[in-house]
Design an enzyme around this catalytic site. Structure first.
Site, short mmCIF file in Angstrom:
data_model
loop_
_atom_site.label_atom_id
_atom_site.label_comp_id
_atom_site.label_asym_id
_atom_site.label_seq_id
_atom_site.Cartn_x
_atom_site.Cartn_y
_atom_site.Cartn_z
N GLY A 116 54.89 -6.32 18.13
CA GLY A 116 55.61 -5.24 17.46
C GLY A 116 54.69 -4.05 17.25
N GLY A 117 55.00 -3.29 16.19
CA GLY A 117 54.20 -2.10 15.91
C GLY A 117 52.76 -2.42 15.58
N GLY B 188 39.21 18.38 45.47
CA GLY B 188 39.28 18.55 44.02
C GLY B 188 38.45 17.49 43.31
N ALA B 189 38.32 16.33 43.96
CA ALA B 189 37.56 15.25 43.32
C ALA B 189 36.09 15.65 43.15
CB ALA B 189 37.69 13.97 44.13
#
Ligand code: HXC
Length: 514
Positions: free
Chosen positions: A169-170, A404-405
């Site tokens: 859960g949370g 771009g790398a």
């Protein structure tokens, strides 16, 4: 006084029993330690000081008034690891399933506040059925109080979460906000909704282990940074992890003297790069040659294996290593690798840990899967993380640095301090084959022998750009070095950069592309 001492003894004894012998037996039968046994394994011997041992809940609903346990299912306090102080909490599954409600949460919050005020790391040992159902909304409030503190402490003190049982859960969001999650194989699991809810909503049949066990989170989701075969190994990993990080963002990482000062040459590195540039090699071998023996602690080892991240020491200085891994997917950058790298870079930057980058990257991974899932945004995370890092930053380009790398992987342009390249480096917009196909398209298509024209143009492009010298001419690379000098150059650089001071621009906070 004697009576009073006896009363105190009795209360303490009761607290030390947790949920009682049967529950402890059941805990052991699952292969799990108790909350206190875990603290003994984690902390230096006899260093633990406990707070709130006698705290109990105040609820009377659903029979809880008859189920009061001193400590309320969580052991909190402080101790030392390798002589350095840490705050700790350890949830006790033998008490109401380690469930969290008002008093339990208040105890955790108290030590979180103290850790933050004193600039001391906090380690949480999680083993809990989640929100204590009988106490209703105060349990939810208790969780939120913790999440809030996790966030306030983020980047100020290191926060480490050990998941040693259920975390559902949370409740998963406190570990998720902390810096590192360590999970024990076979006994721990984390999920937002368990297998039953999954089945009801999506009709998928899945076990707890497959849905959210240690292996799943180490390799598929990347939620877990470390997994170990048992709790004892996990405690050792947590202790080791802390040895690389300072107590807070106001301090430097610990220095561990390196006792063999004259062994910095590494001739083996000269023969490590394969003859053909498309051939893989294991970047771990480069890292192992460069760093102090046995000092590499890899983070996220099974996740996004095309990038390697982890802590190490070079001449005793703690560093964060980020490295492309040509042995996996040719070391390409994809969504997972970008996220993994970015998170690690940001951790190191928060805590003054210099970054050492080994680069061999053919570019970003092409394809609809990557584009549709947002490689643009996710790749930008890694770029952003490097751009904003103010710690000492050193890059070694071992082979490919394409497109771009090249920019993203700690290039000079985005703030790296020292950029080295091996003579085997290829620094260009793209690989020679693809480049030749584009810029010589007409010549190739009109040639009587297109294949050989293509090969010839490819060779021309490779001759001009598949080397480190164009970049070196412009100062994008500070020095082209024989691989054998790599450790020495990095070590000298780290020592020179120790006094580096670079303040980030004043602002509320940046807006990293999430
Ligand atoms: C109160 C709980 C509890 C809980 C377990 N127990 N979870 N008591 N609140 N959340 C108690 C059990 O009643 C039992 O008490 C004892 O702990 C041990 O539990 P078992 O079920 O016997 O253990 P096991 O078989 O190992 O199963 C563990 C478990 C299961 C998988 C965690 O107990 C379970 O599913 N619990 C409920 C989990 C849950 O739904 N939690 C709420 C999640 S929502 P006795 O007295 O019989 O020994 C949530 C929201 C947080 O947490 C939101 C934050 C924003």
């Amino acid at each position: 006084m004697k009576d009073k001492l006896q009363r105190l003894e009795k209360l303490k004894k009761q607290a030390l029993q947790g949920g009682g012998p049967n529950k402890i037996k059941a805990q052991h039968a699952k292969g799990k330690l108790t909350a206190r046994e875990r603290l003994n394994a984690l902390l230096d011997p006899d260093s633990f000081e406990e707070f709130g041992m006698l705290v109990t809940h105040r609820s009377t609903h659903f029979g809880l008034d008859k189920q009061k346990f001193p400590g309320d299912g969580v052991v909190t306090g402080y101790g030392t690891i390798n002589g350095r102080p840490v705050y700790v909490f350890s949830q006790d599954f033998t008490v109401l399933g380690g469930s969290l409600a008002e008093a339990h949460a208040q105890k955790i919050c108290r030590i979180m506040d103290m850790a933050l005020e004193s600039g001391i790391p906090i380690i949480g040992l999680n083993d809990s059925g989640g929100a204590r159902i009988q106490e209703g909304v105060v349990s939810l409030g208790g969780y939120a109080d913790i999440f809030y503190r996790n966030t306030l402490a983020s980047g100020i003190i290191p926060q480490i979460s050990l998941v040693l049982g259920p975390c559902a859960g949370g409740a998963v969001y406190s570990p998720a906000i902390t810096d590192f999650i360590l999970m024990a194989e076979g006994t721990s699991y984390m999920f937002v909704t368990g297998p039953n809810v999954v089945k009801a909503v999506t009709h998928e049949e899945v076990s707890s282990e497959d849905l959210g066990g240690a292996a799943t989170h180490a390799s598929r989701s990347g939620v877990a940074h470390f997994t170990c075969e048992d709790e004892a190994a996990l405690m050792r990993t947590a202790r080791r992890l802390l040895s690389y990080v300072p107590a807070s963002c106001h301090e430097k990482p610990p220095f561990r003297p390196y006792l063999t000062p004259d062994d910095h040459l590494r001739p083996r590195l000269d023969g490590l790069i394969p003859v053909h540039s498309a051939q893989p090699y294991d970047m771990r071998e480069v890292i192992m040659e460069v760093v102090d023996p046995l000092s590499f602690l890899e983070v996220h080892q099974q996740y996004a294996e095309n990038i390697l991240v982890g802590f190490a020491r070079i001449g005793g200085h703690a560093v964060g290593i980020v490295a492309n891994q040509p042995a996996h997917l040719a070391g390409v950058l994809d969504i997972k690798a970008s996220i993994k790298g970015a998170r690690f870079v940001r951790f190191c930057d928060c805590f003054n840990i210099p970054l050492v980058v080994f680069e061999d990257v053919p570019g970003f991974l092409p394809g609809t899967d990557q584009e549709w899932n947002g490689i643009i945004t996710h790749g930008a995370k890694l770029l952003y993380a490097f751009c904003e890092a103010t710690v000492p930053r050193i890059t070694v380009i071992t082979r490919k640095a394409y497109g771009g790398a090249y920019d993203v992987m700690n290039s000079k342009h985005i703030g790296a301090d020292l950029n080295f390249a091996w003579p085997s480096a290829e620094i260009a917009v793209m690989g020679a084959k693809g480049a030749a196909e584009i810029i010589f398209k007409k010549e190739i298509s009109e040639s009587p022998d297109p294949e050989s024209t293509w090969r010839q143009k490819e060779a021309e492009y490779a001759e001009l750009f598949a080397n480190p010298y164009s970049a070196a001419e412009r100062g994008y690379v500070d020095e082209v070095i024989p691989p054998r000098l790599t450790r020495l150059k990095i070590l000298r650089g780290l020592e020179m950069l120790q006094t580096k001071r670079k303040e980030p621009p004043r602002r509320k906070h940046g807006n990293i592309p999430l």
